[in-house]
Design a protein around this motif. Structure first.
Motif, PDB file in Angstrom:
ATOM      1  N   GLN A 154     -45.950  43.188 -62.509  1.00 45.78           N
ATOM      2  CA  GLN A 154     -46.554  42.672 -63.741  1.00 45.78           C
ATOM      3  C   GLN A 154     -45.604  41.785 -64.531  1.00 45.78           C
ATOM      4  O   GLN A 154     -46.039  41.047 -65.429  1.00 45.78           O
ATOM      5  N   HIS A 155     -44.333  41.810 -64.206  1.00 41.04           N
ATOM      6  CA  HIS A 155     -43.344  40.960 -64.868  1.00 41.04           C
ATOM      7  C   HIS A 155     -43.074  39.688 -64.056  1.00 41.04           C
ATOM      8  O   HIS A 155     -42.115  38.969 -64.354  1.00 41.04           O
ATOM      9  N   ASN A 156     -43.899  39.453 -63.039  1.00 38.88           N
ATOM     10  CA  ASN A 156     -43.707  38.348 -62.096  1.00 38.88           C
ATOM     11  C   ASN A 156     -42.378  38.470 -61.350  1.00 38.88           C
ATOM     12  O   ASN A 156     -41.824  37.485 -60.860  1.00 38.88           O
ATOM     13  N   GLN A 157     -41.875  39.668 -61.266  1.00 41.84           N
ATOM     14  CA  GLN A 157     -40.655  39.947 -60.519  1.00 41.84           C
ATOM     15  C   GLN A 157     -41.011  40.193 -59.055  1.00 41.84           C
ATOM     16  O   GLN A 157     -41.867  41.031 -58.748  1.00 41.84           O
ATOM     17  N   PRO A 158     -40.387  39.504 -58.110  1.00 43.60           N
ATOM     18  CA  PRO A 158     -40.660  39.756 -56.695  1.00 43.60           C
ATOM     19  C   PRO A 158     -40.239  41.167 -56.298  1.00 43.60           C
ATOM     20  O   PRO A 158     -39.140  41.624 -56.655  1.00 43.60           O
ATOM     21  N   VAL A 159     -41.101  41.858 -55.585  1.00 43.70           N
ATOM     22  CA  VAL A 159     -40.765  43.194 -55.093  1.00 43.70           C
ATOM     23  C   VAL A 159     -40.703  43.234 -53.571  1.00 43.70           C
ATOM     24  O   VAL A 159     -40.056  44.117 -52.996  1.00 43.70           O
ATOM     25  N   LEU A 160     -41.349  42.277 -52.897  1.00 43.01           N
ATOM     26  CA  LEU A 160     -41.410  42.287 -51.440  1.00 43.01           C
ATOM     27  C   LEU A 160     -41.731  40.890 -50.940  1.00 43.01           C
ATOM     28  O   LEU A 160     -42.542  40.177 -51.526  1.00 43.01           O
ATOM     29  N   ASP A 161     -41.072  40.507 -49.841  1.00 43.96           N
ATOM     30  CA  ASP A 161     -41.281  39.186 -49.244  1.00 43.96           C
ATOM     31  C   ASP A 161     -41.180  39.375 -47.739  1.00 43.96           C
ATOM     32  O   ASP A 161     -40.201  39.956 -47.253  1.00 43.96           O
ATOM     33  N   TYR A 162     -42.195  38.924 -46.997  1.00 45.34           N
ATOM     34  CA  TYR A 162     -42.152  39.095 -45.543  1.00 45.34           C
ATOM     35  C   TYR A 162     -43.029  38.050 -44.855  1.00 45.34           C
ATOM     36  O   TYR A 162     -43.907  37.427 -45.473  1.00 45.34           O
ATOM     37  N   VAL A 163     -42.782  37.851 -43.566  1.00 44.05           N
ATOM     38  CA  VAL A 163     -43.596  36.977 -42.729  1.00 44.05           C
ATOM     39  C   VAL A 163     -44.380  37.847 -41.755  1.00 44.05           C
ATOM     40  O   VAL A 163     -43.849  38.838 -41.233  1.00 44.05           O
ATOM     41  N   ARG A 164     -45.632  37.498 -41.550  1.00 47.21           N
ATOM     42  CA  ARG A 164     -46.387  38.153 -40.480  1.00 47.21           C
ATOM     43  C   ARG A 164     -47.238  37.116 -39.781  1.00 47.21           C
ATOM     44  O   ARG A 164     -47.506  36.032 -40.310  1.00 47.21           O
ATOM     45  N   TRP A 165     -47.657  37.436 -38.568  1.00 50.07           N
ATOM     46  CA  TRP A 165     -48.565  36.547 -37.850  1.00 50.07           C
ATOM     47  C   TRP A 165     -49.689  37.368 -37.247  1.00 50.07           C
ATOM     48  O   TRP A 165     -49.521  38.526 -36.863  1.00 50.07           O
ATOM     49  N   VAL A 166     -50.854  36.770 -37.260  1.00 50.73           N
ATOM     50  CA  VAL A 166     -52.080  37.478 -36.932  1.00 50.73           C
ATOM     51  C   VAL A 166     -52.977  36.592 -36.084  1.00 50.73           C
ATOM     52  O   VAL A 166     -53.029  35.372 -36.281  1.00 50.73           O
ATOM     53  N   MET A 167     -53.643  37.185 -35.096  1.00 44.39           N
ATOM     54  CA  MET A 167     -54.584  36.448 -34.264  1.00 44.39           C
ATOM     55  C   MET A 167     -55.960  36.497 -34.926  1.00 44.39           C
ATOM     56  O   MET A 167     -56.486  37.573 -35.199  1.00 44.39           O
ATOM     57  N   VAL A 168     -56.517  35.317 -35.205  1.00 42.20           N
ATOM     58  CA  VAL A 168     -57.773  35.197 -35.945  1.00 42.20           C
ATOM     59  C   VAL A 168     -58.807  34.472 -35.092  1.00 42.20           C
ATOM     60  O   VAL A 168     -58.498  33.479 -34.425  1.00 42.20           O
ATOM     61  N   LYS A 169     -60.049  34.952 -35.133  1.00 41.05           N
ATOM     62  CA  LYS A 169     -61.139  34.327 -34.380  1.00 41.05           C
ATOM     63  C   LYS A 169     -61.477  32.931 -34.925  1.00 41.05           C
ATOM     64  O   LYS A 169     -61.243  32.643 -36.109  1.00 41.05           O
ATOM     65  N   LYS A 170     -62.024  32.093 -34.053  1.00 44.22           N
ATOM     66  CA  LYS A 170     -62.614  30.830 -34.506  1.00 44.22           C
ATOM     67  C   LYS A 170     -64.091  31.061 -34.775  1.00 44.22           C
ATOM     68  O   LYS A 170     -64.754  31.837 -34.102  1.00 44.22           O
ATOM     69  N   ARG A 171     -64.600  30.346 -35.776  1.00 41.12           N
ATOM     70  CA  ARG A 171     -66.041  30.381 -36.021  1.00 41.12           C
ATOM     71  C   ARG A 171     -66.745  29.363 -35.124  1.00 41.12           C
ATOM     72  O   ARG A 171     -67.726  29.660 -34.461  1.00 41.12           O
ATOM     73  N   ASP A 172     -66.180  28.155 -35.079  1.00 41.30           N
ATOM     74  CA  ASP A 172     -66.730  27.054 -34.297  1.00 41.30           C
ATOM     75  C   ASP A 172     -65.793  26.781 -33.126  1.00 41.30           C
ATOM     76  O   ASP A 172     -64.701  26.245 -33.306  1.00 41.30           O
TER      77      ASP A 172
END
Length: 341
Positions: free
Chosen positions: A132-150
């Motif tokens: 709530q103070h705009n203080q960063p508490v966590l930072d990470y990278v992730r990657w995810v496999m996502v479906k295509k619609r078209d």
């Protein structure tokens, strides 16, 4: 159209910044439910008195509570139509999360790669969690496999982010005031110090937990993870609901108490892979390997780098002769934790 079907792979743009709804205030209720769902019992997250003796104002919420809440905010915009969450890198816990904090999440798309089948693609995001103070508490990278619609939508240019293999020990953020000089080993549950762990040592955490459908549904709703594969049995050809990977992470971390009771605070996530799917009825066990150790500037505090493996098999078993994960391996997680010297 007022409802949200979620994003599909072709709808992401490199560099796009996504501010996720909805902010969430976390309380002691999250702690109680977390400790009910997992056999979590690290002393720093269980006792105000213990935490105060370690230089903190009170007991913070478990690090993975912050992770789950920040992660859950991202799901409607990043992985609602996911096939699977694939991995993590460059994660750092930047400040403790306290009861009463309100957490928000924001993600930036840093990589895109369409799969060769043309039916899905991999989206890389860097997520920042703030209070709530705009203080960063966590930072990470992730990657995810996502479906295509078209399926005929053109593939975006492939951009793979350059990701460091580990978070450097000097970049770890130590909570202000943390001091293990007068650490109470009798109250923590084990006598083992930072210096007692040898590089390469493998620790079998002995215990196992059989995952039930009901507890997984409760946990996934608790973290407000709305990914369809966790709830809707029609989303997979086998008709089975996929166990949320974070549920496996928390379960393995809790099991690691037996042998690593003094690995108190998670401060970095170097790498992580959900090696194979997990389903209700699976009995999960855990083992750890010591990868590195480093001193810190905090009094009495050392950093220990651990590989945490959740498996349906035996301790120490990870990959086959072909270099691929064994089918019984569910999770391979590389993290830094803080431990008394």
């Amino acid at each position: 159209m007022k409802t949200n079907a979620g994003r599909f792979f072709e709808e992401y743009r490199l560099g796009e910044v996504i501010a996720h709804a909805v902010p969430r205030t976390v309380t002691q209720g999250e702690r109680a439910l977390y400790h009910a769902l997992y056999p979590a019992r690290h002393a720093l997250y269980s006792s105000d008195v213990f935490a105060q003796a370690c230089g903190l104002p009170a007991s913070p919420l478990d690090d993975l509570i912050g992770f789950h809440v920040v992660f859950g905010k991202t799901v409607p915009d990043v992985s609602l139509n996911a096939v699977a969450n694939l991995g993590y890198a460059q994660g750092r816990w930047l400040a403790p999360v306290w009861p009463g904090d309100t957490l928000r999440s924001q993600s930036t798309v840093i990589g895109l790669k369409q799969n060769s089948n043309g039916q899905s693609g991999v989206v890389y995001v860097r997520t920042l969690g703030t209070n709530q103070h705009n203080q960063p508490v966590l930072d990470y990278v992730r990657w995810v496999m996502v479906k295509k619609r078209d399926l005929d939508a053109p593939a975006p240019a492939t951009v793979l982010p350059e990701l460091a293999a580990t978070v450097a020990a000097q970049d770890l953020v130590i909570p202000q005031g943390l001091d293990f000089t007068h650490y109470d080993f009798a109250q923590s549950g084990e006598p083992h110090r930072w210096g007692d762990y040898a590089l390469g040592e493998v620790i079998d955490h002995v215990d196992g937990v059989t995952i039930e459908e009901a507890e997984h549904m409760l946990a996934t709703r608790l973290w407000q993870n709305t990914a369809k594969v966790h709830f809707d049995a029609t989303q997979r050809p086998d008709g089975r609901r996929l166990i949320y990977g974070g549920h496996v992470i928390s379960l393995a971390r809790a099991l690691s108490f037996n042998g690593l009771a003094n690995a108190q605070m998670i401060v970095a996530l170097n790498a992580g892979a959900h090696a194979n799917p997990c389903f209700a009825g699976d009995t999960v066990r855990a083992w750890s390997q010591v990868l590195d150790r480093a001193p810190t500037s905090a009094p009495g505090v050392g950093a220990i780098r651990l590989r945490l493996v959740a498996t349906k098999g035996g301790a120490g078993d990870l990959r086959g002769p072909d270099g691929k994960y064994l089918p019984e391996v569910l999770l391979d997680l590389d993290y830094w934790a803080l431990m008394p010297i």
